[in-house]
Design an enzyme around this catalytic site. Structure first.
Site, short mmCIF file in Angstrom:
data_model
loop_
_atom_site.label_atom_id
_atom_site.label_comp_id
_atom_site.label_asym_id
_atom_site.label_seq_id
_atom_site.Cartn_x
_atom_site.Cartn_y
_atom_site.Cartn_z
N ASP A 85 0.85 -1.20 0.00
CA ASP A 85 0.00 0.00 0.00
C ASP A 85 0.88 1.24 0.00
O ASP A 85 0.61 2.24 -0.67
CB ASP A 85 -0.90 -0.01 1.25
CG ASP A 85 -2.15 0.84 1.09
OD1 ASP A 85 -2.10 1.84 0.36
OD2 ASP A 85 -3.17 0.52 1.73
N CYS A 132 -3.92 5.11 -2.42
CA CYS A 132 -4.37 4.29 -3.54
C CYS A 132 -4.43 5.21 -4.75
O CYS A 132 -5.00 6.30 -4.68
CB CYS A 132 -5.74 3.69 -3.23
SG CYS A 132 -6.45 2.81 -4.62
P1 HMG Z 1 -8.91 -4.72 -16.84
O1 HMG Z 1 -8.31 -3.80 -17.85
O2 HMG Z 1 -10.40 -4.67 -16.66
O3 HMG Z 1 -8.47 -6.23 -17.09
O4 HMG Z 1 -8.23 -4.44 -15.43
P2 HMG Z 1 -8.62 -7.18 -18.32
O5 HMG Z 1 -8.86 -8.55 -17.75
O6 HMG Z 1 -9.59 -6.63 -19.33
O7 HMG Z 1 -7.16 -7.16 -18.97
C1 HMG Z 1 -6.61 -6.00 -19.57
C2 HMG Z 1 -5.11 -6.14 -19.63
O8 HMG Z 1 -4.55 -6.25 -18.32
C3 HMG Z 1 -4.64 -7.38 -20.36
O9 HMG Z 1 -3.37 -7.08 -20.95
C4 HMG Z 1 -4.44 -8.37 -19.26
O10 HMG Z 1 -3.53 -9.38 -19.60
C5 HMG Z 1 -3.86 -7.48 -18.19
P3 HMG Z 1 -3.20 -6.58 -22.46
O11 HMG Z 1 -3.86 -7.65 -23.27
O12 HMG Z 1 -3.93 -5.25 -22.56
O13 HMG Z 1 -1.73 -6.47 -22.62
N1 HMG Z 1 -4.11 -7.99 -16.82
C6 HMG Z 1 -3.15 -8.21 -15.91
N2 HMG Z 1 -1.81 -8.05 -15.95
C7 HMG Z 1 -1.13 -8.37 -14.83
N3 HMG Z 1 -1.71 -8.83 -13.69
C8 HMG Z 1 -3.03 -9.00 -13.62
C9 HMG Z 1 -3.81 -8.68 -14.78
N4 HMG Z 1 -5.13 -8.73 -15.04
C10 HMG Z 1 -5.29 -8.31 -16.28
N5 HMG Z 1 -3.60 -9.44 -12.50
C11 HMG Z 1 -7.48 -5.11 -13.28
C12 HMG Z 1 -8.62 -5.16 -14.28
C13 HMG Z 1 -8.02 -5.62 -11.97
C14 HMG Z 1 -6.36 -5.98 -13.75
C15 HMG Z 1 -7.00 -3.64 -13.16
O14 HMG Z 1 -8.09 -2.83 -12.91
C16 HMG Z 1 -5.98 -3.46 -12.08
O15 HMG Z 1 -4.86 -3.93 -12.18
N6 HMG Z 1 -6.34 -2.77 -11.00
C17 HMG Z 1 -5.43 -2.64 -9.87
C18 HMG Z 1 -5.84 -1.55 -8.99
C19 HMG Z 1 -4.95 -1.52 -7.77
O16 HMG Z 1 -3.95 -2.22 -7.68
N7 HMG Z 1 -5.32 -0.67 -6.83
C20 HMG Z 1 -4.59 -0.54 -5.61
C21 HMG Z 1 -4.76 -1.70 -4.70
S1 HMG Z 1 -6.31 -1.71 -3.82
C22 HMG Z 1 -6.01 -0.66 -2.47
O17 HMG Z 1 -4.98 -0.02 -2.39
C23 HMG Z 1 -7.02 -0.61 -1.37
C24 HMG Z 1 -6.57 -1.35 -0.10
O18 HMG Z 1 -5.36 -0.83 0.41
C25 HMG Z 1 -7.65 -1.24 0.95
C26 HMG Z 1 -8.10 0.21 1.12
O19 HMG Z 1 -7.34 1.03 1.62
O20 HMG Z 1 -9.22 0.48 0.68
C27 HMG Z 1 -6.36 -2.86 -0.38
MG MG Z 2 -5.22 0.93 1.63
#
Ligand code: HMG
Ligand code: MG
Length: 305
Positions: free
Chosen positions: A19, A243
């Site tokens: 985070d 985030c």
């Molecule tokens: P998307 O674009 O809807 O995914 O993203 P997709 O399935 O349509 O795939 C699109 C592209 O992403 C493809 O690649 C996939 O292969 C690739 P391309 O064909 O364009 O080259 N892809 C991936 N690559 C690597 N690892 C993966 C993956 N999945 C798809 N897992 C997705 C959906 C969820 C992947 C995207 O929205 C994303 O990565 N989001 C991450 C957001 C994030 O990390 N946010 C921060 C963490 S959460 C947080 O901080 C909150 C927390 O602390 C609690 C709080 O405080 O609230 C936990």
């Molecule tokens: Mg957080």
């Protein structure tokens, strides 16, 4: 004030490497992340959230996930957790042998869309096979529940919506849920209501608090959760965190501040505060700023003077 009802021990998960560093503008070298993890475990942290297996296009800071995991000198008494939003992330993560995985959903539809590009219902459909695969492989599954108090896009979030998400997480076999105040707008009563809604579906031993400190309420919220018997918290060394999809939100409550609070309450953590302050000073120096922890700054000033 009677403190006899507070938990006698508390488990802290330091989420700083994940985070904390996911939101940095400048790239942080993998070697620095690895050193941070080593310093945290040397300070006595037994639970570390190391990285996330998300799209590198969405969160470039976590693109070195495999390299960071491979560089760790692991200790058998430490659990190493990683975030996995979907099966693709899980399949990549599992090669790095995490002890725990974290699926992450939101109590707010708008935040779900912004953060993981799908609705809450779709996110549960994506998580289900991840949870099934992880549990079959003996990997513990946590669920993070974002925006349980407020959302940057929707404003206040009703406790019922937190309860609905907790129920959905439970339904797919998520073993533990973290009640997150993603943007740090919560105050003790609001956080307690979000906790209560969660505790309708999860046992007290399977719930944690994850409080960002944007409005300076995170320590008060931690104490409010402790008063309910909650004994597990995500914290972040040097108060790092944020985030990319929650603009304006600052870091998580600092691990140093929570450890100081717990020590003052006579609650055991097993953490060496001095070594933790050193770990926070190390990463803060690497990022070119002071630790975002009042306790760390006070102790560093005391040492200097
Ligand atoms: P998307 O674009 O809807 O995914 O993203 P997709 O399935 O349509 O795939 C699109 C592209 O992403 C493809 O690649 C996939 O292969 C690739 P391309 O064909 O364009 O080259 N892809 C991936 N690559 C690597 N690892 C993966 C993956 N999945 C798809 N897992 C997705 C959906 C969820 C992947 C995207 O929205 C994303 O990565 N989001 C991450 C957001 C994030 O990390 N946010 C921060 C963490 S959460 C947080 O901080 C909150 C927390 O602390 C609690 C709080 O405080 O609230 C936990
Ligand atoms: Mg957080």
């Amino acid at each position: 004030m009677s403190l006899s009802h507070l938990p006698q021990r508390v488990k802290l998960v330091d989420v700083g490497p994940r985070d904390g560093l996911q939101n940095e503008k400048q790239p942080v070298p993998a070697a620095v992340k690895i050193e941070l993890v080593h310093r945290l475990q040397a300070a006595g942290l037994k639970h570390l959230e190391v990285t996330s297996f998300v799209s590198p296009k969405w969160v470039p800071q976590m693109a070195d996930n495999t390299e960071v995991m491979a560089g760790l000198q692991r200790r058998p008494d430490v659990t190493y957790a990683v975030l996995t939003p979907n099966l693709k992330g899980y399949e990549a993560a599992v090669l790095s042998r995490p002890d725990e995985i974290v699926v992450f959903g939101a109590a707010s539809e708008a935040f779900s869309q912004k953060n993981i590009n799908c609705s809450i219902a779709e996110s549960i459909e994506r998580f289900a096979p991840v949870v099934e695969a992880a549990r079959a492989a003996g990997i513990y599954v946590r669920g993070a529940m974002s925006c349980t108090v407020g959302c940057p896009y929707e404003g206040d979030i009703a406790p019922e919506r937190v309860g609905m998400l907790a129920k959905l997480m439970k339904g797919i076999g998520v073993q533990h849920v973290g009640v997150a105040d993603t943007i740090g707008v919560g105050t003790p009563i609001k956080v307690q209501r979000a906790m209560e809604a969660t505790l309708a579906h999860y046992d007290l031993n399977d719930v944690s608090g994850h409080f960002h400190d944007t409005y300076g309420q995170a320590l008060a919220n931690t104490l409010a959760a402790l008063e309910m018997g909650v004994w597990q918290f995500d914290t972040s060394v040097a108060g790092l965190g944020g985030c990319p999809y929650a603009k304006g939100a600052t870091g998580n409550v600092a691990t140093e501040d929570v450890v100081y609070l717990l020590q003052g309450l006579g609650i055991e953590t097993g953490i060496d505060l001095d070594a933790l302050v050193d770990a926070g000073a190390f990463i803060s120096q690497a990022l070119g700023r002071k630790p975002n922890s009042r306790v760390a700054v006070a102790l560093l000033n005391k040492r200097a003077g």
